[in-house]
Design a protein around this motif. Structure first.
Motif, PDB file in Angstrom:
ATOM      1  N   GLU A  61       3.030   9.740   9.580  1.00 40.08           N
ATOM      2  CA  GLU A  61       1.686   9.637  10.088  1.00 40.08           C
ATOM      3  C   GLU A  61       0.565  10.157   9.119  1.00 40.08           C
ATOM      4  N   ARG A  62      -0.508   9.440   9.260  1.00 39.45           N
ATOM      5  CA  ARG A  62      -1.647   9.681   8.208  1.00 39.45           C
ATOM      6  C   ARG A  62      -1.124   9.658   6.811  1.00 39.45           C
ATOM      7  N   PRO A  63      -0.548   8.840   6.363  1.00 39.94           N
ATOM      8  CA  PRO A  63      -0.128   8.789   5.061  1.00 39.94           C
ATOM      9  C   PRO A  63      -1.186   8.626   4.009  1.00 39.94           C
ATOM     10  N   LEU A  64      -1.195   9.269   2.762  1.00 39.59           N
ATOM     11  CA  LEU A  64      -1.786   9.128   1.546  1.00 39.59           C
ATOM     12  C   LEU A  64      -0.978   8.607   0.513  1.00 39.59           C
ATOM     13  N   ILE A  65      -1.353   7.305   0.156  1.00 40.76           N
ATOM     14  CA  ILE A  65      -0.445   6.770  -1.004  1.00 40.76           C
ATOM     15  C   ILE A  65      -0.720   7.346  -2.320  1.00 40.76           C
ATOM     16  N   VAL A  66       0.173   7.787  -2.979  1.00 37.72           N
ATOM     17  CA  VAL A  66       0.051   8.397  -4.311  1.00 37.72           C
ATOM     18  C   VAL A  66       1.015   7.996  -5.431  1.00 37.72           C
ATOM     19  N   GLY A  67       0.170   7.663  -6.505  1.00 40.40           N
ATOM     20  CA  GLY A  67       0.942   6.931  -7.628  1.00 40.40           C
ATOM     21  C   GLY A  67       1.117   7.973  -8.751  1.00 40.40           C
ATOM     22  N   PRO A  68       2.209   8.100  -9.387  1.00 39.64           N
ATOM     23  CA  PRO A  68       2.454   9.134 -10.371  1.00 39.64           C
ATOM     24  C   PRO A  68       1.907   8.805 -11.559  1.00 39.64           C
ATOM     25  N   ASP A  69       1.160   7.824 -11.787  1.00 33.38           N
ATOM     26  CA  ASP A  69       0.354   7.533 -13.206  1.00 33.38           C
ATOM     27  C   ASP A  69      -0.602   6.250 -13.070  1.00 33.38           C
ATOM     28  N   GLU A  70      -1.386   6.313 -14.092  1.00 40.23           N
ATOM     29  CA  GLU A  70      -2.480   5.254 -14.075  1.00 40.23           C
ATOM     30  C   GLU A  70      -1.899   3.667 -13.947  1.00 40.23           C
ATOM     31  N   GLU A  71      -0.637   3.537 -14.588  1.00 46.65           N
ATOM     32  CA  GLU A  71      -0.078   2.331 -14.720  1.00 46.65           C
ATOM     33  C   GLU A  71       0.230   1.761 -13.169  1.00 46.65           C
ATOM     34  N   SER A  72       0.477   2.688 -12.313  1.00 45.19           N
ATOM     35  CA  SER A  72       0.911   2.433 -10.982  1.00 45.19           C
ATOM     36  C   SER A  72      -0.284   2.002  -9.919  1.00 45.19           C
ATOM     37  N   GLU A  73      -1.500   1.904 -10.493  1.00 41.37           N
ATOM     38  CA  GLU A  73      -2.798   1.793  -9.708  1.00 41.37           C
ATOM     39  C   GLU A  73      -2.840   0.595  -8.934  1.00 41.37           C
ATOM     40  N   GLN A  74      -2.685  -0.647  -9.639  1.00 43.85           N
ATOM     41  CA  GLN A  74      -2.908  -1.758  -8.630  1.00 43.85           C
ATOM     42  C   GLN A  74      -1.746  -1.857  -7.808  1.00 43.85           C
ATOM     43  N   TRP A  75      -0.591  -1.586  -8.065  1.00 42.13           N
ATOM     44  CA  TRP A  75       0.490  -1.584  -6.988  1.00 42.13           C
ATOM     45  C   TRP A  75       0.164  -0.563  -5.816  1.00 42.13           C
ATOM     46  N   VAL A  76      -0.196   0.502  -6.415  1.00 45.36           N
ATOM     47  CA  VAL A  76      -0.154   1.588  -5.317  1.00 45.36           C
ATOM     48  C   VAL A  76      -1.430   1.059  -4.183  1.00 45.36           C
ATOM     49  N   ALA A  77      -2.422   0.701  -4.890  1.00 42.59           N
ATOM     50  CA  ALA A  77      -3.589   0.101  -3.950  1.00 42.59           C
ATOM     51  C   ALA A  77      -3.206  -1.018  -3.168  1.00 42.59           C
TER      52      ALA A  77
END
Length: 308
Positions: free
Chosen positions: A163-179
């Motif tokens: 419920e009401r997720p906030l997707i969090v990437g652990p590092d800058e390299e993950s930004e495109q995939w996390v977005a």
């Protein structure tokens, strides 16, 4: 002449994947018989008729050194026995992380391993390989290759379970995939800043604390081996006052001790895709893999490397 149905051959550890693929592709499957002699050499045997059939070896290549030679022996045997095509389905593709010579004298094993597999298979299907320095799989593999994205299945799981997720990437390299996952899940997202000093020496800092009131953080990573990144990220979220995060990963490479350490680090749940067999598997990718196999197998010329 009507083409015979394909045959899925499970490499060691790949039985569940082979069974799922065979069900989706409406074909037979068998486990590769492997015998190790007292001197350490290996004999393999395919216990099914392969002549004039498309043969697909299936199984993830975690712990790859003990699987690679039997797999290559099986591919060569299938050709000698008359297979019309030999493909590889490896949801986790090994040796992609060594994509640069980080220290003098090191082997760039992603390139070496790609040459080895490209010389033995007509096509390769995998899931979200480590491509931080290679732009695409075709940069290193010389046979047709298809990457199955995990993002749609992960986003669907998050929508249905958090419920009401906030997707969090652990590092800058993950930004495109996390977005991308966040867009599919209709959720906000952010990434953290990571400093790695060694395999088990990692620190993570939350750069942007919101506001995202009432959200549940979902830590998202592609490969989890020692789990130190996720443990550090969960600690950083706790220090900022966030509730225990849900941890989601694509490839579960952690051993039982590291998995237990992650579960005991204050996270609420750990879920992974079924690319590597593990008790945390909860996101199925086999149907999407089967679709990729169907498309790529049909469009790839047969017997590229047939032994004369």
């Amino acid at each position: 002449m009507k083409e015979k149905p394909a045959l899925i051959v499970a490499i060691p550890g790949g039985a569940a994947l082979a069974q799922s693929l065979a069900h989706s592709l409406n074909c037979d499957w068998t486990e590769l018989a492997v015998h190790t002699f007292p001197d350490g050499e290996t004999l393999v045997r395919i216990d099914a008729e392969v002549a004039a059939r498309r043969v697909i070896l299936a199984g993830s290549l975690h712990q790859p050194d003990g699987k690679t030679l039997p797999m290559l022996f099986a591919a060569d045997a299938a050709r000698e026995l008359g297979a019309s095509q030999v493909g590889l389905v490896a949801p986790y593709l090994a040796y992609m992380r060594q994509d640069h010579r980080f220290n003098p004298g090191e082997a760039v094993t992603s390139r070496t391993y790609a040459r080895l597999l490209s010389s033995s298979f007509d096509f390769v299907v995998t899931v979200d390989p480590h491509l931080h320095r290679w732009h695409s799989l075709e940069d290193v593999y010389t046979v047709p290759a298809r990457v199955v994205p995990s993002a749609p299945a992960i986003a669907a799981w998050v929508r249905g379970h958090v419920e009401r997720p906030l997707i969090v990437g652990p590092d800058e390299e993950s930004e495109q995939w996390v977005a991308h996952v966040a867009r599919l899940a209709h959720a906000p997202w952010t990434v953290m800043a990571k400093t790695r000093r060694g395999d088990r020496d990692v620190s993570v800092e939350l750069r942007d604390a919101g506001p995202w009131p009432g959200c549940t953080p979902v830590l998202l990573d592609d490969i989890v081996s020692t789990a130190q990144t996720m443990i550090a990220a969960a600690g950083a979220l706790e220090r900022e006052g966030w509730p225990p995060p849900v941890c989601v990963a694509v490839h579960a490479l952690f051993d039982p001790e590291d998995f237990a350490r992650l579960r005991g680090s204050g996270v609420s749940r750990v879920v992974t895709c079924d690319t590597v067999p593990h008790s945390s598997n909860g996101i199925a990718l086999a149907p999407a893999i089967a679709d990729a196999v169907r498309t790529l197998s049909a469009s790839t010329p047969s017997t590229r490397h047939r032994t004369s």
